[in-house]
Design a protein around this motif. Structure first.
Motif, PDB file in Angstrom:
ATOM      1  N   ALA A 175       0.741  -1.154   0.047  1.00  0.00           N
ATOM      2  CA  ALA A 175       0.159  -0.091   0.066  1.00  0.00           C
ATOM      3  C   ALA A 175       0.712   1.324   0.013  1.00  0.00           C
ATOM      4  N   ASP A 176       1.819   1.207   0.853  1.00  0.00           N
ATOM      5  CA  ASP A 176       2.805   2.178   0.794  1.00  0.00           C
ATOM      6  C   ASP A 176       4.205   1.804   0.050  1.00  0.00           C
ATOM      7  N   GLU A 177       3.951   2.070  -1.595  1.00  0.00           N
ATOM      8  CA  GLU A 177       4.749   1.375  -2.109  1.00  0.00           C
ATOM      9  C   GLU A 177       6.082   1.816  -2.335  1.00  0.00           C
ATOM     10  N   ARG A 178       7.053   1.032  -2.174  1.00  0.00           N
ATOM     11  CA  ARG A 178       8.515   1.484  -2.350  1.00  0.00           C
ATOM     12  C   ARG A 178       9.337   0.573  -3.269  1.00  0.00           C
ATOM     13  N   TYR A 179      10.362   1.149  -3.552  1.00  0.00           N
ATOM     14  CA  TYR A 179      11.308   0.542  -4.358  1.00  0.00           C
ATOM     15  C   TYR A 179      12.326  -0.221  -3.577  1.00  0.00           C
ATOM     16  N   ALA A 180      12.755  -1.430  -3.972  1.00  0.00           N
ATOM     17  CA  ALA A 180      13.894  -2.375  -3.149  1.00  0.00           C
ATOM     18  C   ALA A 180      14.148  -3.302  -4.087  1.00  0.00           C
ATOM     19  N   ALA A 181      15.499  -3.970  -3.500  1.00  0.00           N
ATOM     20  CA  ALA A 181      15.967  -5.053  -4.410  1.00  0.00           C
ATOM     21  C   ALA A 181      14.949  -6.242  -4.481  1.00  0.00           C
ATOM     22  N   THR A 182      15.023  -7.100  -5.510  1.00  0.00           N
ATOM     23  CA  THR A 182      14.254  -8.163  -5.844  1.00  0.00           C
ATOM     24  C   THR A 182      15.174  -9.445  -5.314  1.00  0.00           C
ATOM     25  N   PRO A 183      14.310 -10.513  -5.058  1.00  0.00           N
ATOM     26  CA  PRO A 183      15.121 -11.828  -4.641  1.00  0.00           C
ATOM     27  C   PRO A 183      16.128 -12.227  -5.824  1.00  0.00           C
ATOM     28  N   ALA A 184      15.952 -11.819  -7.015  1.00  0.00           N
ATOM     29  CA  ALA A 184      16.828 -12.161  -7.989  1.00  0.00           C
ATOM     30  C   ALA A 184      18.407 -11.336  -7.724  1.00  0.00           C
ATOM     31  N   TYR A 185      18.329 -10.434  -7.117  1.00  0.00           N
ATOM     32  CA  TYR A 185      19.634  -9.825  -6.837  1.00  0.00           C
ATOM     33  C   TYR A 185      20.419 -10.548  -5.664  1.00  0.00           C
ATOM     34  N   ASP A 186      19.883 -11.152  -4.742  1.00  0.00           N
ATOM     35  CA  ASP A 186      20.919 -12.119  -3.803  1.00  0.00           C
ATOM     36  C   ASP A 186      21.382 -13.191  -4.688  1.00  0.00           C
ATOM     37  N   GLU A 187      20.482 -13.694  -5.587  1.00  0.00           N
ATOM     38  CA  GLU A 187      21.200 -14.653  -6.553  1.00  0.00           C
ATOM     39  C   GLU A 187      22.319 -14.070  -7.404  1.00  0.00           C
ATOM     40  N   TRP A 188      22.128 -12.945  -8.015  1.00  0.00           N
ATOM     41  CA  TRP A 188      22.917 -12.172  -8.779  1.00  0.00           C
ATOM     42  C   TRP A 188      24.305 -11.876  -8.124  1.00  0.00           C
ATOM     43  N   ARG A 189      24.150 -11.632  -6.873  1.00  0.00           N
ATOM     44  CA  ARG A 189      25.423 -11.198  -6.142  1.00  0.00           C
ATOM     45  C   ARG A 189      26.198 -12.417  -5.952  1.00  0.00           C
ATOM     46  N   GLU A 190      25.877 -13.718  -5.927  1.00  0.00           N
ATOM     47  CA  GLU A 190      26.655 -14.923  -5.461  1.00  0.00           C
ATOM     48  C   GLU A 190      27.156 -15.408  -7.156  1.00  0.00           C
ATOM     49  N   ARG A 191      26.872 -14.824  -8.101  1.00  0.00           N
ATOM     50  CA  ARG A 191      27.579 -15.507  -9.477  1.00  0.00           C
ATOM     51  C   ARG A 191      28.855 -14.795  -9.313  1.00  0.00           C
ATOM     52  N   PRO A 192      29.686 -15.527 -10.304  1.00  0.00           N
ATOM     53  CA  PRO A 192      31.161 -14.930 -10.775  1.00  0.00           C
ATOM     54  C   PRO A 192      30.625 -13.662 -11.364  1.00  0.00           C
ATOM     55  N   ALA A 193      31.902 -12.498 -11.210  1.00  0.00           N
ATOM     56  CA  ALA A 193      31.715 -11.359 -11.940  1.00  0.00           C
ATOM     57  C   ALA A 193      31.434 -11.180 -13.330  1.00  0.00           C
ATOM     58  N   GLY A 194      32.034 -12.225 -14.069  1.00  0.00           N
ATOM     59  CA  GLY A 194      31.523 -12.070 -15.413  1.00  0.00           C
ATOM     60  C   GLY A 194      30.089 -12.389 -15.862  1.00  0.00           C
TER      61      GLY A 194
ATOM     62  N   GLY B 109      31.178 -13.050 -20.750  1.00  0.00           N
ATOM     63  CA  GLY B 109      31.612 -13.178 -19.498  1.00  0.00           C
ATOM     64  C   GLY B 109      32.792 -13.911 -19.411  1.00  0.00           C
ATOM     65  N   ARG B 110      32.926 -14.862 -19.941  1.00  0.00           N
ATOM     66  CA  ARG B 110      34.157 -15.818 -19.770  1.00  0.00           C
ATOM     67  C   ARG B 110      35.423 -14.823 -20.393  1.00  0.00           C
ATOM     68  N   LEU B 111      35.263 -14.201 -21.289  1.00  0.00           N
ATOM     69  CA  LEU B 111      36.307 -13.334 -21.757  1.00  0.00           C
ATOM     70  C   LEU B 111      36.699 -12.345 -20.602  1.00  0.00           C
ATOM     71  N   LEU B 112      35.744 -11.615 -19.911  1.00  0.00           N
ATOM     72  CA  LEU B 112      35.880 -10.509 -19.053  1.00  0.00           C
ATOM     73  C   LEU B 112      36.482 -10.934 -17.725  1.00  0.00           C
ATOM     74  N   ASP B 113      36.148 -12.109 -17.295  1.00  0.00           N
ATOM     75  CA  ASP B 113      36.668 -12.709 -16.091  1.00  0.00           C
ATOM     76  C   ASP B 113      38.142 -12.475 -15.666  1.00  0.00           C
TER      77      ASP B 113
END
Length: 891
Positions: free
Chosen positions: A356-375, A585-589
């Motif tokens: 109801a008091d709508e706000r922006y925030a990170a999604t659950p996908a962000y936590d999964e994204w943070r754990e992936r390799p940088a590339g 991504g593999r080239l950037l890593d």
């Protein structure tokens, strides 16, 4: 055999021309014009009709390159039908142009492939709708600058006046106006007689013709024209079209132009020039640094919104104040902050929570994204950027209703954005490795590939004739004044399109934004496409430059033009794009710095991180200290508030000492150890609980100090016992008030235990990334194309196959459904089952839609017929009462 040798083989309509194509050609047509199979047409006649509709033709014309569009414009002013030689003369002129002659077959082939032109080289026909859109008229000026023909312009002239013009021009009189206009047109088409006529013209009259020859062809005259104008009017070189208005006939203009329909033709695309060259290793290293910064910036943005970000505006999006606050937190300008916010949103890492008091925030996908390799993390951001139709560069501008466009708000989608981004990167991939493009030549190439609207309609500055302002006659004289088609004269793409220049200007801005965003994201480095950026779009390896310079060229110092540039890679399918992103991504890593497991503690209560830190170390240090400066090395500062924050998160003083000792390459400074012990001693000395709220402390002197402090007046404190104070405020406000007074209270549970206020991250419910707004119907895949072509072929067979009506049935006109009685229908179907014949039937479905089908009946029973349907290429069952009639297919 050509159509000249066999006239009967020449197609008489676009439908017949499509009927003569093979499946490969039809697939190419449907792939280039996907709107033609949305939905799938029933037969080739319907496909041809749809290909000639205004909306579809406008869309096809808007996707032609400049030379192909010029070819279509020339056909619009040629005779109908025209020959290839006539078209070549209009494009190359009487003197010929080898470049035009070489490029014209490909341009004409493109128009044929897209069903905008049909017929053999001896009978070229432009689709009627395209001719109506491109042919010159007072309301629709042509980009060629040509006016109407003699026959069109002279249609309203009186027969007597036409005969007077013939006599003055030295032509014999005729019996009617039609033959008179034909004779006048023949004079203008004859180079020798036309040259002889112009040799007699006064120099002032020739100047008038020169002013009109390249357009606009219309002029204004007074009731009593000057002698130089009278000479032209008497010989038909200028013809009246309305009171006070004259026009230069098309035949006259073409003779004066030496046969050319356009002042300038561009048969060859302008090359993209290189403005500077760098070592490829330097480009990749720079791009990798930018890619690392992009990852860190997105993480910092979402970490700042861990506990719930800014509120969503009622109309959607971020407020101007929240965008400014975000820009300050990221230490970037507001437009750049808008780009990072939109990028996180496009990648599905950021969304609104829907409360109801709508706000922006990170999604659950962000936590999964943070754990992936940088590339992989970078590849996800880059892929989302490539496909996104949301355009951050528009943030802060105003829409058609004069409303400000906000970040994350509505109105930012531009369907052309993905295509422009891909084209820009593809053109960069055509340069040698390490070469940065000249922005001007890049934009010129994009304008050639997709001409601005003014070049298509003749209504804007890019056309040389439209750039000229109307001339005014000098005072006291009676002359001619050139004029354009008139204010507000619409061009052919006026259906639902913005005014000339709006969309085209946006495409140029999109290209410039692409160059800047690609640099920020690390797709390019120093303006040149990196190796991982090249892999991202599926481009082949770049050619090596012959120039031996490895440093950037100076301002204005352009490298030689590369005439043999790498072919531009096509757009990738979703599966191919995923594979290309993984390869990028593999080239950037290997180019990204390895995270460190240590910091350097200093005596001034700071810690220096000489590089990126491992995630557990960075997370803990972010709680224990505040970031003071960023860059190649990040500086953290320890303060009483930051240490208390760590203690509130459940750490003890011993834990903090052990953590610093384990991760510092330098001894823990004594001032830092004292700071931790001092804050820890006072932490939890006061306890806050809920009565409304209360404070308790074993040392009543501390409570006396609180009551005596004027800053405590707003808390509503009163003593309940020597060691307990009650307050009217809630526990959270009481905690903040006491901390503002310099105390270090701790929250307490109902059982009297200390509450650990660990900062848990706030997440939205699972969200999907925003879907890009398509730029028209999607391009069909090979499976859909094969099925559509098979259905169209079968439907065409049903509608065009010669038929023998069943005995007693009424004759059926072409295109109509067969009509037979129920008894005749049943008898015809039963006979076809016995003889294995193929029948043509009319069928009405449950929704009332009528269609024609070609079937081979297998059995008839129970009021149904089971048959192999050639139209659908499968066995189907039809109710007999829905079959309108049957007819046999003739041999």
């Amino acid at each position: 055999m050509s159509t000249e040798e066999n006239p009967a083989a020449a197609p008489r309509s676009l439908a017949e021309a499509l009927r003569g194509r093979d499946d490969v050609s039809l697939a190419a047509l449907l792939r280039s014009r996907p709107d033609l199979i949305t939905p799938v047409p029933t037969d080739l006649t319907q496909l041809a009709t749809r290909a000639g509709t205004r909306a579809s033709v406008v869309r096809a014309l808007e996707r032609l390159d400049r030379f192909t569009l010029q070819t279509a414009q020339a056909l619009a002013v040629a005779s109908d039908p025209a020959t290839y030689d006539e078209l070549l003369g209009l494009m190359a002129g009487d003197d010929g142009d080898p470049a035009v002659s070489a490029a014209l077959p490909h341009a004409l082939g493109t128009l044929r492939a897209q069903a905008l032109v049909w017929g053999g080289d001896d009978r070229l026909r432009l689709v009627r709708t395209a001719r109506e859109l491109l042919a010159p008229s007072p309301q629709h000026p042509s980009p060629t600058g040509l006016g109407p023909t003699v026959r069109e312009a002279g249609a309203g002239i009186s027969p007597g006046r036409i005969q007077e013009i013939l006599a003055t021009a030295g032509l014999p009189s005729t019996h009617d106006s039609v033959s008179a206009l034909n004779a006048l047109a023949g004079l203008f088409d004859d180079p020798e007689r036309m040259s002889a006529l112009l040799d007699q013209a006064p120099s002032e009259s020739v100047e008038v013709l020169e002013r009109l020859v390249w357009g606009p062809p219309y002029g204004q005259v007074t009731a009593d024209p000057a002698p130089r104008l009278r000479w032209l009017l008497d010989r038909g070189l200028l013809l009246p079209t309305a009171p006070g208005t004259v026009v230069l006939p098309r035949e006259v203009a073409l003779r004066l132009r030496a046969g050319r329909a356009h002042r300038t033709t561009e048969p060859v695309p302008p090359p993209v020039e290189a403005a500077a060259a760098h070592r490829p290793q330097l480009v990749d290293a720079t791009a990798a640094g930018q890619a690392y910064t992009a990852l860190a910036t997105v993480e910092e943005l979402l970490k700042d919104w861990h506990e719930g970000g800014p509120a969503v505006l009622r109309a959607g999006g971020l407020s101007v104040r929240d965008l400014k606050r975000t820009a300050v937190a990221l230490d970037v300008p507001e437009p750049v902050a808008a780009f990072w916010v939109e990028l996180a949103y496009a990648a599905g890492l950021l969304a609104s929570d829907g409360e109801a008091d709508e706000r922006y925030a990170a999604t659950p996908a962000y936590d999964e994204w943070r754990e992936r390799p940088a590339g992989e993390r970078w590849a996800r951001l880059a892929t989302a950027w490539l496909a996104a139709t949301r355009t951050p560069g528009l943030v802060g501008e105003r829409d058609a209703k004069d409303r400000t466009l906000s970040a994350l708000g509505p109105g930012l989608d531009r369907s052309a954005a993905p295509e422009v981004r891909h084209r820009v990167l593809a053109l960069l991939a055509g340069l040698p490795e390490g070469a940065a493009p000249d922005a001007g030549s890049l934009l010129a190439r994009l304008r050639w590939e997709r001409p601005p609207r003014a070049d298509r309609t003749g209504g804007g500055a890019p056309s040389p004739y439209a750039r000229r302002a109307p001339a005014q006659p000098a005072e006291g004289t009676r002359g001619v004044a050139a004029r354009a088609g008139g204010p507000g004269a619409p061009g052919y793409p006026a259906d639902g399109a913005s005014g000339a220049g709006g969309e085209d200007d946006l495409r140029s801005r999109l290209a410039r934004w692409t160059l800047a965003e690609a640099e920020m994201l690390g797709v390019t480095g120093r303006g040149a496409l990196s190796s991982h950026g090249r892999a991202l779009i599926g481009a082949p390896p770049a050619p090596r430059h012959a120039d031996t310079r490895t440093e950037p060229a100076g301002p204005g110092d352009k490298l030689p033009v590369h005439h043999r540039q790498t072919p531009v890679p096509p757009a990738l399918s979703p599966a191919e794009q995923a594979t290309a992103a993984a390869a990028a991504g593999r080239l950037l890593d290997p180019l990204l710095p390895e995270p460190l497991d240590h910091v350097l503690l200093q005596a001034d209560l700071t810690a220096v991180a000489p590089g990126p830190l491992e995630r557990p170390l960075a997370d803990m240090l972010g709680v224990l200290a505040d970031v003071e400066s960023k860059g190649g090395a990040t500086v953290y500062r320890f303060t009483p508030a930051s240490v208390r924050r760590a203690l509130d998160a459940g750490q003890s003083a011993a834990d903090l000492h052990a953590f610093l000792a384990a991760h510092s390459r330098t001894p823990v400074p004594q001032p830092l150890a004292y700071l931790i012990d001092d804050v820890a001693r006072r932490h939890g000395h006061l306890r806050v609980g809920a009565a409304s709220s209360y404070v308790r402390c074993d040392d009543d002197a501390v409570l006396n100090e609180i009551l005596a402090d004027r800053r405590a007046a707003g808390l509503g404190l009163r003593r309940l016992a020597p060691t307990v104070l009650a307050a009217r405020t809630d526990p959270a406000a009481l905690l903040e008030g006491l901390r503002a007074m310099g105390f270090a209270p701790a929250a307490e549970s109902a059982e009297g235990d200390v509450l650990i206020a660990r900062a848990d991250a706030y997440r939205t419910p699972p969200r999907t990334p925003p879907e890009p707004v398509p730029d028209g119907p999607p391009v069909p895949d090979d499976t859909l194309l094969a099925a559509a072509i098979r259905a169209v072929r079968a439907g065409d067979l049903a509608s065009t196959a010669p038929r023998r009506p069943v005995a007693g049935a009424a004759d059926t006109a072409p295109g109509e459904l067969p009509r037979t009685t129920a008894a005749e229908t049943l008898a015809g179907l039963q006979a076809a089952v016995l003889t294995n014949d193929t029948l043509w039937i009319g069928y009405v479905n449950a929704e009332g839609g009528a269609s024609q089908r070609v079937i081979a009946p297998i059995r008839v029973e129970g009021g149904f017929v089971t048959a192999y349907d050639h139209t659908a290429d499968e066995v189907r069952t039809y109710p007999l009462h829905r079959i309108t009639g049957v007819a046999e297919i003739a041999e």
